[in-house]
Design a protein around this motif. Structure first.
Motif, PDB file in Angstrom:
ATOM      1  N   LYS A 143       7.075   7.149  -9.144  1.00 24.69           N
ATOM      2  CA  LYS A 143       6.960   5.363 -10.063  1.00 24.69           C
ATOM      3  C   LYS A 143       6.553   5.887 -11.160  1.00 24.69           C
ATOM      4  N   GLU A 144       5.491   6.147 -11.263  1.00 26.13           N
ATOM      5  CA  GLU A 144       4.819   6.742 -12.539  1.00 26.13           C
ATOM      6  C   GLU A 144       5.390   7.381 -14.036  1.00 26.13           C
TER       7      GLU A 144
ATOM      8  N   LYS B  12       3.206   6.681  -5.943  1.00 24.47           N
ATOM      9  CA  LYS B  12       2.747   6.592  -6.667  1.00 24.47           C
ATOM     10  C   LYS B  12       3.356   6.872  -8.448  1.00 24.47           C
ATOM     11  N   ARG B  13       2.718   8.585  -8.266  1.00 25.65           N
ATOM     12  CA  ARG B  13       3.300   9.370  -9.150  1.00 25.65           C
ATOM     13  C   ARG B  13       5.099   9.379  -9.269  1.00 25.65           C
TER      14      ARG B  13
ATOM     15  N   SER C  61       0.958  -0.950   0.156  1.00 27.37           N
ATOM     16  CA  SER C  61       0.358  -0.046  -0.020  1.00 27.37           C
ATOM     17  C   SER C  61       1.205   1.221   0.033  1.00 27.37           C
TER      18      SER C  61
ATOM     19  N   PHE D 243       3.191   2.443  -1.492  1.00 23.49           N
ATOM     20  CA  PHE D 243       3.833   2.761  -2.634  1.00 23.49           C
ATOM     21  C   PHE D 243       2.405   2.778  -3.576  1.00 23.49           C
ATOM     22  N   SER D 244       1.798   2.340  -3.481  1.00 23.73           N
ATOM     23  CA  SER D 244       0.177   2.559  -4.798  1.00 23.73           C
ATOM     24  C   SER D 244      -0.409   3.411  -4.176  1.00 23.73           C
ATOM     25  N   HIS D 245       0.174   4.597  -4.169  1.00 29.21           N
ATOM     26  CA  HIS D 245      -0.922   5.853  -4.036  1.00 29.21           C
ATOM     27  C   HIS D 245      -0.159   7.375  -4.159  1.00 29.21           C
TER      28      HIS D 245
END
Ligand code: ADE
Length: 224
Positions: A26-27, A23-24, A15, A17-19
């Protein structure tokens, strides 16, 4: 920047690193986070990662072999600037340390569990030990997420406003000033007039004064 996190409980790290900002990051390709399950590197058929301590006593100890196999697997692919073990007896994490780590290309974060890791890992493979505070967590995962978060948000381009990481609390040894947003008045509670004045130099002056005042009140000694 690439961060490899070694853990026996990878689910704990899904969780964080997924928000939002991480998250951004990473993207946008600014941060790569790879989570490795130490259990995948066991050579015994029960996939055991811990064992009883030599000499007896309560609790289990994380075994050296799967940790070292995982580390060697990663090190055969790239060079790491630091191999960091998260531990309550490590060096206390602060903004300065986050700034320093944010300049690295590749780091490994090793999360401990149970009673700790076999001391030979610390002696021969770890290059730095970090504690996020003087209390004991049930594992290093949340500490690793704290370190990764504090570091990743400093990477150029991660925050939309390039200046905002520099104006954080603790950069320049000052705590950030108070902030307000609409409405300008809520149930009689008003925003300071200066912030509505449109006078940018005066606003900046006020913010600096507030930072100094807050720092003296909340962290006496930090700004001197
Ligand atoms: N593991 C358990 N407690 C910890 C702490 N306070 N900081 C870093 N890693 C930990």
């Amino acid at each position: 920047m690439r961060i490899d996190i070694l853990t026996v409980v990878p689910q704990l790290l899904e969780s964080p690193f997924s928000h939002s900002i991480l998250k951004r990051a990473k993207e946008k390709g600014l941060a790569e986070i790879h989570i490795h399950n130490i259990r995948d590197f066991t050579t015994n058929k029960h996939k055991t990662v811990d064992d009883a301590p030599f000499g007896g006593g309560a609790g289990m100890v994380m075994m050296i072999e799967p940790v070292v196999l995982c580390l060697e697997h990663l090190q055969s692919q790239r060079k790491y600037d630091d191999i960091i073990y998260l531990s309550p007896d490590g060096e206390l994490f602060d903004q300065k340390m986050a700034n320093r780590i944010s300049l690295f290309q590749n780091i490994i974060l090793l999360c401990g569990h149970y009673k700790g890791i076999d001391e030979r890992i610390r002696e021969h493979f770890i290059t730095k030990e970090i504690s996020i505070g003087n209390y004991v967590l049930s594992g290093g995962e949340i500490a690793a997420a704290v370190v990764a978060d504090a570091v990743i948000r400093l990477l150029p381009g991660v925050l939309n406003d390039g200046t905002s990481a520099l104006s954080d609390s603790f950069q320049d040894n000052l705590i950030a000033p108070p902030v307000y947003t609409r409405p300008a008045e809520f149930r009689g509670l008003k925003v300071p007039d200066i912030l509505l004045s449109g006078n940018t130099p005066e606003v900046e002056k006020w913010r600096h004064e507030q930072s100094v005042k807050r720092t003296r009140e909340k962290r006496p000694g930090m700004a001197d």
